[in-house]
Scaffold this motif. Sequence first.
Motif, mmCIF file in Angstrom:
data_model
loop_
_atom_site.group_PDB
_atom_site.id
_atom_site.type_symbol
_atom_site.label_atom_id
_atom_site.label_comp_id
_atom_site.label_asym_id
_atom_site.label_seq_id
_atom_site.Cartn_x
_atom_site.Cartn_y
_atom_site.Cartn_z
ATOM 1 N N UNK B 104 11.219 6.548 5.420
ATOM 2 C CA UNK B 104 10.855 5.468 6.337
ATOM 3 C C UNK B 104 10.240 4.354 5.008
ATOM 4 N N UNK B 105 10.402 3.018 4.931
ATOM 5 C CA UNK B 105 9.621 2.110 4.011
ATOM 6 C C UNK B 105 9.288 0.982 5.031
ATOM 7 N N UNK B 106 8.347 0.206 4.446
ATOM 8 C CA UNK B 106 7.922 -0.996 4.990
ATOM 9 C C UNK B 106 8.462 -2.034 4.267
ATOM 10 N N UNK B 107 8.944 -3.252 5.241
ATOM 11 C CA UNK B 107 9.595 -4.323 4.575
ATOM 12 C C UNK B 107 8.492 -5.020 3.810
ATOM 13 N N UNK B 108 9.264 -5.858 2.729
ATOM 14 C CA UNK B 108 8.247 -6.676 1.763
ATOM 15 C C UNK B 108 7.516 -7.553 2.667
ATOM 16 N N UNK B 109 7.507 -8.068 3.818
ATOM 17 C CA UNK B 109 6.813 -8.823 4.372
ATOM 18 C C UNK B 109 5.722 -8.158 4.828
ATOM 19 N N UNK B 110 5.929 -6.982 5.025
ATOM 20 C CA UNK B 110 4.617 -6.188 5.856
ATOM 21 C C UNK B 110 4.932 -5.946 7.508
ATOM 22 N N UNK B 111 5.861 -6.630 7.822
ATOM 23 C CA UNK B 111 6.127 -6.691 9.549
ATOM 24 C C UNK B 111 7.248 -5.920 9.637
ATOM 25 N N UNK B 112 6.905 -4.669 9.850
ATOM 26 C CA UNK B 112 7.779 -3.501 10.324
ATOM 27 C C UNK B 112 8.406 -2.650 9.292
ATOM 28 N N UNK B 113 9.042 -1.619 9.724
ATOM 29 C CA UNK B 113 9.775 -0.757 8.782
ATOM 30 C C UNK B 113 11.193 -0.446 9.011
ATOM 31 N N UNK B 114 11.696 -0.022 7.997
ATOM 32 C CA UNK B 114 13.155 0.510 8.165
ATOM 33 C C UNK B 114 13.406 1.913 7.637
#
Lengths: 72, 441
Positions: B104-114
């Motif tokens: 699991x990684x955090x999106x560059x914006x900090x809003x949400x994960x993938x």
Amino acid sequence: MKKQILLIIVMSIVCSGCTNLGVQPWERDLLAKDEMSLSSSPLDSALDDHIYFSKEASSGGKGFGGGGCGCN
Amino acid sequence: MQLITDKQQGEIPEQKINIKAALTIATTALFAGIAQADTLEEDNWEFDTAFLLYSEVDRVSAGEVILNAKKTYADEEVLNLKLTIDALTGASANGAVAQPYVQTFTRPSGNGQYDIAAGDTPLDDTFHDTRVQLNAQWTQPISSDYTGSAGIHISKEYDYLSIGINGNLAVDFLQKNTTFSIGASYFQDTFTPEGGIPKPFASMLIGDSSAPDWHEDFAKTRIGTEDDKTTTDVLLGFTQVINRRMIMQFNYSYSMVDGYLTDPFKILSIVNNEGLAQDYVYENRPEQRIKQSAYLQSMYHFDTTVLDLSYRYMWDDWDIESHTIDSRLRIPLGTGSYIQPHVRYYQQSAANFYAPYLMQSDFESHRPEFASADYRIGEMTAYTLGLKYGMKVNNGHDLSFRLEYYHQAPTDAGFEAPGVLANEELYPTIDAIIAQVTYSF
């Protein structure tokens, strides 16, 4: 240092023959064709430069290689 | 497939002139401050247009349009205006290595994960951007053997602004058989990435992004909202006519880039001795890079075909060296049409701070000053195979189609693959298709 020596050798070879090279103005029939231009397809070159600038660590050489987009 | 009726064909010249007239009016109006408004009767604008599609398997897709307008004035003065628009979408490698479990990684914006499935190379699929670029270049003879040129560049995308200027002076010798040129360019770029500038080697925050203290914790991994860089290039050129059939060019270029050269979207996996990821940290690159290159190109006219062959050797102070060989053979087919096969080979060595991952024990005992897992500065071989078909249409206008296949093969520069990493694909290949249509009128 090896690179500088290589550069000097290449330049020397290229330059040493200059005076014996070339054509008379009336011998430019083939050189004058569009497809003999060193930049015969500038749009292809611009598009290729953008792709390879984005995907590889090298850019420029034929022209300026710097800046322009945040793709790298 | 022929879809044009005779009646329609008869109408095309009128329609074509109208398009050209409209573009001429638009171009002169747009650049009224630069270009003198000329009467349409002179009709000496030349337009080149191109549309390109670039598509990688499972990764990035991009579309790019170029409209180039060129006007030649009396006394051989040339004004060239170019508009480029491109749009990009898809997935890009985030730098982490594949693992035998879901990551699991955090999106560059900090809003949400993938999430990334077990065994898959981690790709961030949130990349999308649109870019608009304008270039204007003025070229004119200064005296019989001197030609000067100056240009401006501006490029804007969602998170990036680039402004540049350039100048060039060319001097002809020996009945214009020999030309020396010197040019320089300067770019000022500002990067405002989504989510801000990450702190070098800060751990990627992973967890519940809807938690009340999430944004505060995320902000601790950031050091600012924007950063910039400058690029100064100097280019020395030497062109020599060899004989009636051959011309050669040799260029030496020196490029100095200063400022923010880190990719704020790239991370590195910190792995233990079993190769299992313990942490993900943001990459960090030096704030200066000096690149140099030597470029040799030759054009040779056989009886009917034309060979364009070039070689570039590039080296920089990050210890990257690259070799590029590019060749195109233009084969005429009669009545102005031709085919042109294209082969390009590229090979580069890795930057001295490139690492596909970092060992936890090393990272904790002596943290490197710089590190990046971006495969684009790793060891790599790539080739391109392409074919272009060009033809004359409508009173001598040029229409061409280009289809190319690009293959990138990152290679192992001698890094060990501990534990589970021995079974993972650390250097995945990338395949892309390039399709282009060009029309000049």
